[in-house]
Design an enzyme around this catalytic site. Structure first.
Site, PDB file in Angstrom:
ATOM      1  N   ASP A 194      32.046  41.790 -22.309  1.00  9.58           N
ATOM      2  CA  ASP A 194      30.995  41.453 -21.460  1.00  9.58           C
ATOM      3  C   ASP A 194      29.146  42.107 -22.985  1.00  9.58           C
ATOM      4  O   ASP A 194      29.042  43.385 -22.861  1.00  9.58           O
ATOM      5  CB  ASP A 194      30.429  42.140 -20.505  1.00  9.58           C
ATOM      6  CG  ASP A 194      29.316  42.014 -19.981  1.00  9.58           C
ATOM      7  OD1 ASP A 194      28.099  41.946 -20.684  1.00  9.58           O
ATOM      8  OD2 ASP A 194      29.014  41.731 -18.250  1.00  9.58           O
ATOM      9  N   HIS A 195      28.813  40.871 -23.041  1.00  9.73           N
ATOM     10  CA  HIS A 195      28.077  41.022 -24.755  1.00  9.73           C
ATOM     11  C   HIS A 195      26.503  42.027 -24.108  1.00  9.73           C
ATOM     12  O   HIS A 195      26.002  42.560 -24.660  1.00  9.73           O
ATOM     13  CB  HIS A 195      27.851  40.142 -25.572  1.00  9.73           C
ATOM     14  CG  HIS A 195      26.562  39.355 -25.064  1.00  9.73           C
ATOM     15  ND1 HIS A 195      26.951  37.848 -23.632  1.00  9.73           N
ATOM     16  CD2 HIS A 195      25.432  38.833 -25.047  1.00  9.73           C
ATOM     17  CE1 HIS A 195      25.613  37.627 -23.419  1.00  9.73           C
ATOM     18  NE2 HIS A 195      24.186  37.972 -24.384  1.00  9.73           N
ATOM     19  N   HIS A 257      26.659  40.047 -16.197  1.00 12.56           N
ATOM     20  CA  HIS A 257      25.566  40.874 -17.277  1.00 12.56           C
ATOM     21  C   HIS A 257      24.422  41.940 -16.133  1.00 12.56           C
ATOM     22  O   HIS A 257      24.175  42.695 -16.646  1.00 12.56           O
ATOM     23  CB  HIS A 257      24.777  39.886 -18.194  1.00 12.56           C
ATOM     24  CG  HIS A 257      25.594  38.664 -19.014  1.00 12.56           C
ATOM     25  ND1 HIS A 257      26.526  39.580 -19.122  1.00 12.56           N
ATOM     26  CD2 HIS A 257      25.151  37.678 -19.140  1.00 12.56           C
ATOM     27  CE1 HIS A 257      26.755  38.411 -20.800  1.00 12.56           C
ATOM     28  NE2 HIS A 257      25.732  37.781 -20.039  1.00 12.56           N
TER      29      HIS A 257
END
Ligand code: BG6
Length: 507
Positions: A194-195, A257
């Site tokens: 999950d960036h 996010h």
């Protein structure tokens, strides 16, 4: 005074952080993510001298490119960086290789194994491999199986598998995918990315909370009145309608996010900063989270879709007019919702989440609003006293702010809110690394702290199941409200807070 306890072994291990000889294998190497994020992040690591000298990237996709063609295409995509760092690029490019591979074809996977052995000999990468699945999510399961069948995931100390989001499309598909990947390798080998967790400011939520003694005692229902978590984007759907039409903002942004920001904000302090202690706490808090109204979920969630907007000089099309979007689409590009966390720390404190495309500003932040002073001794300049707010600015203008009342200058004793401001840029003077730089390095280091564990990803999907079911089975109960492109979302989202006597923060 007793010394603060530290574990010298753990500190030593975390500071060492040397990536072993390594071959990073990217499936989906002809795709967008590879040239937009992955290769730039690897080049950055290379320039920071954080990659070992025994290093290779093997790009894989169905296109019949040669090594040279792959290098050429990456060079074109990174033209700006290459121009600035010509000789570094030449050295880096000599580590790039390409093999046409279709993971659905047994022959191709056998050929992949042979090529990897050849790279081991050429670059001394010692069979340490990180496989990165940047392919269509439909192939995460079969791709993992193909690698496992070829024996490429057999050694947990040498092989790792990175899986991009979305991990599943709902609770049951995430469970199913977890069963498949955990049948192919051990949890410690699986890196669900999950960036947002790669962002310095998202990690800073932890440092701010757990490195400062002043916050923890007030970080709870006794002092905090509500929490707002926002991820606003100015861009529209861009060229991604094919994916976005089946995803929408709930799956694209909220489940991952926003939920990660929620978890870091609300979790308990782990005993140690090690992967499992951290992830245990995140999973626990997500398991305690629920929609504010599970019986009538439409009452605690608003969906929106942008319609045509902008100005005469800069018109913006509506979502339904974007290329590849169904002109009758009911996909949401905006979501706002209210959650509760049923535990001792947070019982009764509303958490409001919102995200949307084509909003007026690009901005992600977590805002904790504290309870008001119990007695109002002074007249407030704005009419009513302000509540203290701690604003964690995730992006842009990375940093934090604290809003508190001071005496307004002049005679009398009126209070006025001011903003105390910390900026990463002003304090540290250098831009933070892109999230992928940190995450790729961590995956190659075998450090899963900033990756989502199987129970965590399932808890995140479970949380939104009542909404996903409603969208599927009774969409008219959760309609998409229009909002003009370039505005702050549908008015129904404002009502969600107005019902609680609150307003969204207007940054
Ligand atoms: C991606 C979503 O995961 O995150 C995109 O798929 C979104 O739709 C992007 O634009 C936002 O990331 P960032 O880092 O720009 O906030």
């Amino acid at each position: 005074m007793p010394a603060t306890p530290t574990n010298p072994l753990r500190v030593g291990l975390r500071q060492e952080r040397v990536i072993s000889p390594q071959c990073l294998v990217i499936f989906g190497a002809s795709g967008d993510l590879t040239h937009r994020k992955l290769i730039p992040a690897l080049f950055e690591l290379f320039r920071q001298r954080r990659l070992p000298s025994e290093f290779a990237v093997l790009g894989c996709a169905r296109r019949p490119w040669s090594d040279e063609e792959f290098r050429q295409r990456m060079e074109e995509a990174l033209a700006e960086e290459v121009k600035q760092h010509k000789s570094a690029w030449q050295q880096f490019a000599s580590c790039l290789f390409y093999e046409p591979v279709d993971l659905q074809s047994d022959d191709d996977v056998v050929r992949l194994g042979t090529r990897l052995e050849a790279i081991d000999r050429l670059k001394a990468t010692r069979s340490n491999r990180t496989f990165y699945l940047s392919v269509s999510p439909a192939f995460y399961g079969s791709g993992s199986r193909a690698l496992a069948k070829a024996g490429l995931l057999a050694d947990p100390s040498r092989s790792r598998l990175v899986i991009e989001k979305p991990f599943g499309t709902d609770y049951s598909s995430a469970q199913q995918l977890n069963r498949v990947v955990l049948g192919c390798g051990q949890e410690q080998q699986i890196f669900r990315i999950d960036h947002y967790l790669g962002k310095e400011t998202v990690q800073n939520i932890l440092v701010l909370r757990f490195a400062n003694a002043i916050f923890e005692p007030i970080w709870n229902r006794n002092y905090i009145a509500n929490v707002q978590i926002t991820a606003a984007e100015t861009v529209g759907v861009e060229e991604r309608a094919g994916y976005y039409e089946t995803s929408g903002a709930l799956r694209d942004m909220v489940q991952n996010h926003l939920t990660q920001m929620l978890a870091l904000t609300a979790m308990e302090a782990p005993g140690h900063f090690d992967p499992e202690s951290m992830r245990n706490e995140k999973a626990k808090v997500l398991q305690a989270a629920r929609l504010a109204n599970e019986v009538e979920p439409w009452k605690c969630c608003v969906r929106g879709q942008y319609s045509r907007g902008g100005s005469h000089a800069k018109p913006m099309p509506g979502y339904r007019e974007e290329p590849g979007v169904n002109p009758n689409s009911t996909t949401e590009t905006y979501v706002a919702m209210k959650l509760f966390i049923d535990n001792w720390r947070w019982q009764g404190v509303p958490f409001y989440l919102r995200t949307g495309k084509r909003l007026p500003k690009r901005l992600s932040e977590v805002v904790l609003t504290f309870r008001k002073a119990p007695v109002q001794l002074f007249d407030a300049a704005g009419g009513s006293p302000t509540a203290n707010q701690l604003v964690l600015r995730i992006q842009p203008d990375e940093g934090a702010g604290f809003v508190f009342d001071v005496k307004a200058p002049g005679s009398g004793m009126r209070s006025r809110p001011v903003d105390m401001h910390f900026s990463y840029d002003e304090s540290f003077g250098e831009p933070s690394d892109e999230g992928y730089v940190r995450l790729l390095a961590d995956a190659m280091l075998g450090d899963p702290t900033l990756f989502t564990r199987s129970d965590e990803v399932e808890a995140a999907w479970r949380l939104y199941t009542p909404l996903l079911e409603l969208i599927e089975d009774a969409p008219s109960q959760l309609p998409v409200h229009n909002y003009e492109a370039g505005t702050w979302g549908p008015s129904a989202a404002d009502n969600l807070l107005a019902d609680d006597g609150l307003m969204w923060r207007r940054p």
